[in-house]
Each structure stands twice: as structure tokens, then as C-alpha cells.
Design a protein around this motif. Sequence first.
Motif, mmCIF file in Angstrom:
data_model
loop_
_atom_site.group_PDB
_atom_site.id
_atom_site.type_symbol
_atom_site.label_atom_id
_atom_site.label_comp_id
_atom_site.label_asym_id
_atom_site.label_seq_id
_atom_site.Cartn_x
_atom_site.Cartn_y
_atom_site.Cartn_z
ATOM 1 N N GLY A 227 0.259 -1.342 -0.124
ATOM 2 C CA GLY A 227 0.560 0.315 -0.365
ATOM 3 C C GLY A 227 1.156 1.129 -0.008
ATOM 4 O O GLY A 227 1.927 1.190 0.494
ATOM 5 N N ARG A 291 -8.472 4.669 -0.318
ATOM 6 C CA ARG A 291 -8.379 3.566 -1.004
ATOM 7 C C ARG A 291 -6.847 3.550 -1.707
ATOM 8 O O ARG A 291 -6.347 2.374 -2.398
ATOM 9 C CB ARG A 291 -9.133 3.172 -1.841
ATOM 10 N N CYS A 295 -4.526 0.704 -0.563
ATOM 11 C CA CYS A 295 -4.881 -0.792 -0.718
ATOM 12 C C CYS A 295 -3.614 -1.711 -1.915
ATOM 13 O O CYS A 295 -2.867 -0.447 -2.248
ATOM 14 C CB CYS A 295 -5.739 -0.796 -2.264
ATOM 15 N N CYS A 310 -9.723 -1.599 -2.908
ATOM 16 C CA CYS A 310 -10.463 -2.411 -2.139
ATOM 17 C C CYS A 310 -10.891 -2.398 -1.324
ATOM 18 O O CYS A 310 -11.095 -1.266 -1.391
ATOM 19 C CB CYS A 310 -9.472 -3.242 -1.868
ATOM 20 N N PRO A 312 -10.851 -1.125 2.244
ATOM 21 C CA PRO A 312 -9.463 -0.588 3.495
ATOM 22 C C PRO A 312 -10.296 -1.930 4.749
ATOM 23 O O PRO A 312 -11.014 -1.981 4.978
ATOM 24 C CB PRO A 312 -10.374 0.551 3.107
#
Length: 451
Positions: A227, A291, A295, A310, A312
Motif C-alpha cells: 500500500g 483507497r 490498498c 480494495c 480498506p
Amino acid sequence: MTELRHRGGPADPDLQQQSEDKGSEAEDRMEKDGGVSDSDSKPDSGVPDVPAPSDDTPEVLNKALSGLSSRWRNWWVRGILTLAMISFFFFIIYLGPMVLMMIVLCVQIKCFHEIITIGYSVYHSYDLPWFRTLSWYFLLCVNYFFYGETVTDYFFTLVQREEPLRILSKYHRFISFALYLSGFCMFVLSLVKKHYRLQFYMFGWTHVTLLIVVTQSHLIIHNLFEGMIWFIVPISCVICNDIMAYMFGFFFGRTPLIKLSPKKTWEGFIGGFFSTIVFGIMLSYVMAGYRYFVCPVEFNNDSNSFTVDCEPSELFQLQDYTLPSVLQSFTGWTTVKLYPFQIHSIALSSFASIMGPFGGFFASGFKRAFKIKDFANTIPGHGGIMDRFDCQYLMATFVNVYIASFIRGPNPTKVIQQLLALRPDQQLYIYNSLKAHLTERGLLGALEEAA
């Protein structure tokens, strides 16, 4: 390192003649009977002549700041270039994780070049073969190994879909070892009589550089794929600490912090610490709500592209936290809403402020050993790329260890990817084993009744 410097001057003609007549046995005798040895008590004076970086400050800035003292002139040059670098940092974040990965690779190559160049300034005076060639060859081998592992680990679906990638993935480690072994044999073949010790010093120099630069830049990319927030927040905390420590030290610094860096002060260290903690909490709050930042990077088979999307995790969802009684009486609040990641950001900020500077102190000691001010003169007022990333590499290692120890859990997606790569009979065996296990625990029957 001391031995390497002792070898920086011309060799003794008598010892050269002796080694020519009696071969390697004379080299051993030379150390025992008073030649240059590990126990030599002569002062460490053979520092190689590493060219000092010239002043490459843009002429526009030189003219604009010509009326200022050197102290304030350096302050303005550093400030303007810092803002330019921060702007470029925001721009590459906007371009996405793949571009960030390429930038990390470019930074790694430049840092490697700067350190190897210092070693070459010692090595080239002997006109010995293949040092630079082998150094860059080993860099290529190590990058092939690490990036191949990363692609196979994070983009398994893409690798299994393409036949050439599947073959390379299957034999990746064998190919990597074969490439390294070729370089090892080339090094052995390059050994020159009377200079074995120096050549092995430089062999070690190359490998330590690879360990410091390539391995840790690879960890930065691993953090990025978890991420972008795990990439941006730690790097930003180091940048913030560097800037605020400089600012506090410039205006309020009076007490020296460490002899390796005479300009570092306790006032700058403490001011940078508190500023970085506050900055880390605030930046984490802003980024945790998007996000795009939280993500992990994944390959989407449907769109045939890399995506950052995605649901979270709980780490990036607001939760209520009860304040300690002392803070309740001071603020009047009973609870506050925070992202759990903000709590983790305190650990990241603390490391960036307390331990991160030791990466800079280590680099300062290295530069003092070779009597150079900076690794290079790539960035006016800042030195080389390595001068800016000495703390970042240490930070990257901590973040990777922190994620593995406190954050990362089993990844169902990766397990499924590995299962799909098995033979049908192996998949059936795992299916039956899992079914029997779930039935024994009473979970499968409960799920069937619920359905």
C-alpha cells in the motif's frame, strides 16, 4: 578500510622484486618480517585522493544570493532545492506505484554508482582489470534476483498466464545463481599477483554496497506493494525530520549532538522529534481515508492492468479511542476518532526521528574516512543522491520488519493463487483435506444449514 588506505600509495620496489622471485610465500613472509601488515603502527595517512565535488549551484541562484553570507546563502539554496524535490515527489506519487517503483530503481543505481566511484578512485591507480565491469555485473545479477522474486510473489497470476514468464519463474533462483557464479569466476580469473589483498578488499566493497543499497531499496518496493501509505508516510517522516532538525538547529542550535556531524545539535534533534510525531499523525489521518493510498497493488486479469482498489481493512477505518484522564481534563474530550494506522504512525515517526539519523551519522563517518564532504554533487546544496537517502534505507528496513511483525497476516488471495498452480489431483487432495477439517470442527455443517 585502514588497510585499503595503506595500499593507496606506490608499492615498495624491493618487496615487489621479492614477490616476483619467490611468489606467494614471500607475501606471507613480508607480513611476518616487517612489511605492511595489519599490526603496522604508522598513522592512517594514505587516504585516497577522491576528487571533491565542485560547486554546481545554478548560476541564477548564485547571482540572486550573491549579497548574502555563506551561511544564509547555503540556507536558501538548500531550501529552494528541498521545495523542488518535494514537488517532484508529489508528482511521481500522482503517476502511480509503477512509476514509483522505477524511480526507486533509478535512485538505487545512482547511489550504487556514487559509492562504487569512491572505491574506484582507490582501485584505478593500480590499473587492475574488471573492477567496474564486475561491480555493475553483480548489481545486474542482484537486481534480477530481487525483482524476479517480487514479480513472482506479487503478480503470480500474470506470471502463470505468460509462458516465458512461467519458465523464468520456475527456474528463477537457478538462473540467478548461475549468473552470480559467472561473475564469481570472472573475479577469480581477474586476480593479479602482488595485489590479491587489494582486489579482495574491493570485492568486499562491492558486496557491502550491494547489501546496503540494493537489498534495502528492494524492501522499499515491498513496502510500496503493501500500500502506498507504507511507502509515503515513512519517507515523508524522514524528510520532515531532516528539514525540522535542520531548521531548529539553524535557529536555536547551541549544544553539539555527535562529533561525527559537528553541525548536528540537541536542539535540532529534539525539535525534529516532536515535529515529526505531529506531522506523521496528521499525514496518516489525511491519507488513510483514500483507497488509492491504503490498498495493495494487484494485477487485475479482467482489465489486464495493475490496480489499486480494495475494501480498506480495519487498520484504515475510523474507530473511537478513549483518552487518558489527564488529556480528558485538559481537552474536555472523552473519546476521539482515529484511524488505527495513526497509532502505528507514531512508531514510524519515532524511529525516523531517533534511529533514522544514525543512518546519516554512519554516512558522515564514511565520508570523513575518505575526507570528502559529499558522495557527489548531484543536488546543489545537498550533495549526492546517497546523501539524501542514507536515512531512507535504514527506515525502509524498519518498516518492512514492522509490517512483517505487527501488521501482515495470512493472505487468502496468495494462497488461492498457489493452489490454482497445482495439478488437479493435488487440488482435489487439498479440497478433501480442508473439507474433512471443516466438517470435524462443525463449521461446514453450520454453513450448509445457514445457506
